[in-house]
Design an enzyme around this catalytic site. Structure first.
Site, short mmCIF file in Angstrom:
data_model
loop_
_atom_site.label_atom_id
_atom_site.label_comp_id
_atom_site.label_asym_id
_atom_site.label_seq_id
_atom_site.Cartn_x
_atom_site.Cartn_y
_atom_site.Cartn_z
N LYS A 115 36.60 37.00 42.08
CA LYS A 115 37.62 37.53 43.21
C LYS A 115 36.90 38.15 44.40
CE LYS A 115 41.55 40.26 44.21
NZ LYS A 115 42.36 41.52 43.79
N ASP A 169 37.32 45.66 42.52
CA ASP A 169 38.34 46.49 43.30
C ASP A 169 37.97 48.04 43.38
OD1 ASP A 169 38.92 46.32 40.69
OD2 ASP A 169 41.05 46.01 40.87
N ASP A 171 47.52 40.01 44.86
CA ASP A 171 47.13 38.92 43.67
C ASP A 171 48.33 37.84 43.70
OD1 ASP A 171 44.82 40.27 42.89
OD2 ASP A 171 45.71 40.93 41.05
N GLU A 182 48.01 30.02 36.96
CA GLU A 182 48.81 30.67 37.85
C GLU A 182 49.65 29.66 38.65
OE1 GLU A 182 45.62 34.04 38.87
OE2 GLU A 182 45.34 32.48 39.99
N ASP A 203 40.60 29.54 44.49
CA ASP A 203 39.39 29.34 43.72
C ASP A 203 39.58 28.32 42.97
OD1 ASP A 203 37.46 30.84 44.82
OD2 ASP A 203 37.70 32.70 43.42
#
Ligand SMILES: O=c1ccn([C@@H]2O[C@H](COP(=O)(O)OP(=O)(O)O[C@H]3O[C@H](CO)[C@@H](O)[C@H](O)[C@H]3O)[C@@H](O)[C@H]2O)c(=O)[nH]1
Ligand SMILES: [Mn+2]
Length: 733
Positions: free
Chosen positions: A284, A449, A308, A116, A145
């Site tokens: 997450k 989620d 995100d 990412e 993280d």
């Protein structure tokens, strides 16, 4: 209108409309259901008792598969039964509440600086900092993280660049407000050329500095001395083992925190929660819960937006849109969250991996909204803080939005604030608390989620699905077959875990709170995984029996052929219709059919197995992060399927493809040469099914035999799949 905050008699802040032609559509569904029942009747009545045992078993299992498909069909259509569409009126909101808007805290999650890239992360951060919303009420938190000083450095650069970027966005009222996305749009001619080129230059210089640091593999010393935050990394030995790092990069309360025009900037906070190998960190969900607590000490916004790191804001009005659903005087009292669709900016024309989620976003989520509310899909979702923290729906809820000015009165400096807020991000903090259970996002499920959203619905709340014409958020869809299948594996696994949990839509928990229709729609995702069984059976057995020359479906001239024909034709036409109606192409539809079969026989199968292993304690839960970095070599081949490695998933796909190819040619050949075998008339549907599977698998044959590029199937897969397929055929003959 606009006569004060009580809003008595005022125009509503949002409106709900039902789908058109609802009744005609329902009648059509009923007719299809009758067709499905007829197929079941055929299977039950036509079983031949003088057949041999094997054939009878095959027939019975075929019946069970069709029973499953029929059941699944009912579930999928229940999501279409009562579709509703929402419209927000943000001008009314501004008119009535402009000076009473609540604080909004925005959480961005990132987990790994290599898959990412920090540049992508800060583009997302900048896009949400630039919302058209009072900056003193906006706070942006980045949870890292990955515990990476590179991400921290990039965010520091972004905090400086925002002083130029935010005024630029507001002055020219541009969209979208992610710099990278904006610079790549073609329609930025309205902006003055000089302003544009100077901001672009600033951006490129920043990008250059960040790239240099990334290539260097460490942050250069002269940069490290510029911010006290870097000193935190002196003691960091590993991503999985470090203290909490909390840095307020822009302290919105500080009068000096202003942009180049002197306008206040939103709060900007970097958080990397404590990690220790001895504590589960819950992926997450753990990150979100740490953010919930840390932000409560800093800005304590009543509304929380979660995105995100790859989902930039594509519409600067989304916060106001969402607030229309939370602040309506009559209808907002039971709305817990507002979910925007997941949309993607990197889809190919015919969406080869079926990742557009177009049917989900255009049909199924509006359908779910009609019976209690959409699921929480992890990104692009606004929540009331209290609800996310575990509050039940009930009378004690106060709809008062006036903010306590408490936070503003706190005159402590940023460092003091960091010290006090840091403690709640320690990994021991949650011990002996309800976090991860009754508070915050739920732990232990691969779709934290969805299960969190479900538990909110079980507590009596509703949710709203909002899909504006200008998309609220745009993200990155996986760009290889392998990644797509792994992502679906995680989803299928998580949803099945949810079914087995106490919140499971078939469990008694929440009965009465959550309606039958709502439970049915939840099942649509919960029972993805078990689909592998029926799909695998259907894509193997009829083909093998074609090879043997034994018919398993009614002959064309029989009356029983009619329900099969009706169901097959109407299902195909109506699903093509849905695709075309929502602006997709025929190619997208076709690719989606292929991906459904691919997912069922790989992702769903593996997800199913892992859920069982997990249930009996043989496997630990994990979270395979979807790569967002686009490999240049792969990008060149974006219109053909990317295989490239010898994953077990590919071996299954290749074996099934080979098997069907073999059955198709030998089956048809024997039928023509050997007049003993039954005619075309009685094998028609089997030939059709097998032929369909062969055509669906064309990209696999191409990858196995014809392609030369790096994205082809490795030779080992080719060899294994041929051996496996041929052995199965010989075994059955
Ligand atoms: O330990 C972790 C792992 C992941 N993430 C973040 O979670 C987000 C989603 O991860 P991604 O790999 O992109 O998963 P997707 O499959 O694209 O995500 C979808 O599905 C997930 C559940 O499976 C949800 O968490 C996501 O919000 C939803 O977009 C990303 O921002 C990650 O940085 C963390 O913060 N910590
Ligand atoms: Mn993602």
């Amino acid at each position: 209108m606009g006569s004060g905050s009580d809003g008595g008699g005022a125009l509503p802040l949002f409106e709900t409309k039902e789908a058109k032609f609802k009744n005609a559509y329902r009648l059509f569904l009923i007719s299809m259901f009758i067709g499905i029942c007829m197929i079941w009747v055929y299977r039950i009545t036509q079983i031949l008792f003088d057949d041999d045992v094997e054939e009878r078993l095959v027939w019975m299992l075929l019946f069970l598969s069709e029973l499953w498909f029929g059941f699944y069909w009912v579930i999928t259509k229940s999501a279409r039964w009562n579709r509703v569409y929402r419209y927000a009126f943000r001008d009314r909101l501004s008119h009535r509440y402009e000076d009473k808007l609540p604080r909004v805290d925005i959480f961005v999650c990132t987990a790994d600086p290599t898959i990412e890239p920090p540049m992508m992360v800060i583009n997302t951060v900048l896009s949400v900092m630039a919302y058209n919303y009072p900056t003193d009420k906006l706070s942006v938190y980045l949870s890292d993280d990955g515990g990476s000083d590179l991400t921290f450095y990039a965010l520091l650069e972004a905090s400086v660049f925002s002083k130029h970027w935010l005024p630029f966005c507001k002055k020219f009222n541009i969209e979208p407000r992610s710099p990278a996305a904006y610079f790549s749009t073609k329609s930025n001619s309205v902006v003055d050329v000089e302003g544009l080129s100077s901001i672009k230059k600033l951006y490129e210089e920043m990008e250059h500095r960040i790239d240099t640091a990334a290539n260097l593999g460490r942050i250069p010393e002269e940069i490290r001395t510029k911010h006290k935050g870097f000193s935190e990394w002196v003691s960091v030995t590993s991503q999985r083992d470090h203290q909490t790092i909390l840095q307020v990069l822009i302290d919105g309360r500080n009068p000096n925190a202003v942009d180049i025009d002197g306008v206040a900037l939103p709060m900007l906070v970097y958080l990397s929660r404590q990690k220790s190998p001895n504590h589960p960190h819950n992926f997450k969900a753990g990150a979100m819960n740490a953010l919930l607590r840390v932000s409560s000490k800093i800005s304590n916004g009543k509304i929380i937006l979660n995105v995100d790191c790859d989902m930039y804001s594509n519409n600067s009005e989304s916060v106001r849109d969402a607030l229309c659903f939370f602040m309506d005087e009559q209808k907002s009292h039971d709305i817990a969250f507002v979910q925007f669709p997941q949309s993607f900016y990197n889809l190919t024309k015919n969406d080869i991996y079926g990742s557009s989620l177009s049917i989900l976003t255009e049909v199924e989520l509006p359908g779910m909204d009609g019976c209690g509310g959409p699921l929480y899909i992890g990104t692009g979702c606004f929540h009331r803080r209290e609800v996310l923290c575990g509050k039940k729906y009930g009378t004690e809820f106060d709809v008062e939005y006036e903010d306590s000015v408490l936070i503003n009165k706190v005159q402590e400096g940023a460092s003091k604030l960091e010290e006090t807020a840091k403690i709640v991000a320690d990994c021991t903090f949650e011990e002996g608390t309800q976090w991860g259970k009754e508070m915050g996002l739920k732990y232990g499920c691969a779709v934290e989620d969805v299960i969190t959203g479900l538990s909110i619905h079980c507590r009596g709340w509703k949710s709203v699905y909002f899909n504006p014409t200008r998309k609220g958020f745009l993200g990155v869809a996986p760009i290889t077959l392998g990644q797509t299948l792994v992502q679906y594996k995680r989803w299928a696994e998580g949803n099945l875990q949810m079914l087995l949990s106490r919140y499971g839509p078939l469990q008694s928990y929440g009965v009465g709170r959550i309606k039958l229709g709502h439970r049915m729609v939840y099942c649509l995702w919960c029972i993805w995984a078990p689909n592998w069984l029926a799909t695998l059976y259907y894509s193997v057995i009829p083909s093998l029996y074609l090879l043997k020359g034994i018919p398993l479906f009614p002959r064309i001239s029989s009356l029983w052929f009619l329900p099969f024909a009706y169901v097959i034709i109407t299902e195909i036409l109506s699903s093509i219709g849905e695709f075309l109606f929502y602006g997709s192409t025929l190619g997208c539809w076709w690719n989606e059919q292929r991906m459904w079969i691919f997912r069922s026989t790989t992702s769903y199968l593996f997800g199913f197995i892992d859920t069982l292993l997990n249930l009996f304690g043989f496997a630990k839960s994990r979270f395979d992060i979807t790569a967002k970095l686009i490999d240049k070599d792969v990008a060149k081949r974006k219109d053909i399927m990317e295989f490239g490695n010898s994953s077990p998933m590919f071996i299954i796909l290749a074996t099934l493809a080979m098997l069907n190819l073999y059955c198709f040619f030998w089956g048809v050949k024997r039928m023509i040469i050997n007049t003993q075998t039954p005619s075309f008339d009685s094998l028609f549907l089997q030939v059709l099914l097998c032929g369909f599977l062969v055509i669906i698998n064309l990209p696999i044959y191409n990858g196995l035999f014809f392609r030369k590029d790096n994205g082809r199937m490795p030779t080992s897969v080719t060899v294994k799949s041929i051996i496996l397929a041929v052995s199965v055929c010989f075994f059955i003959m």
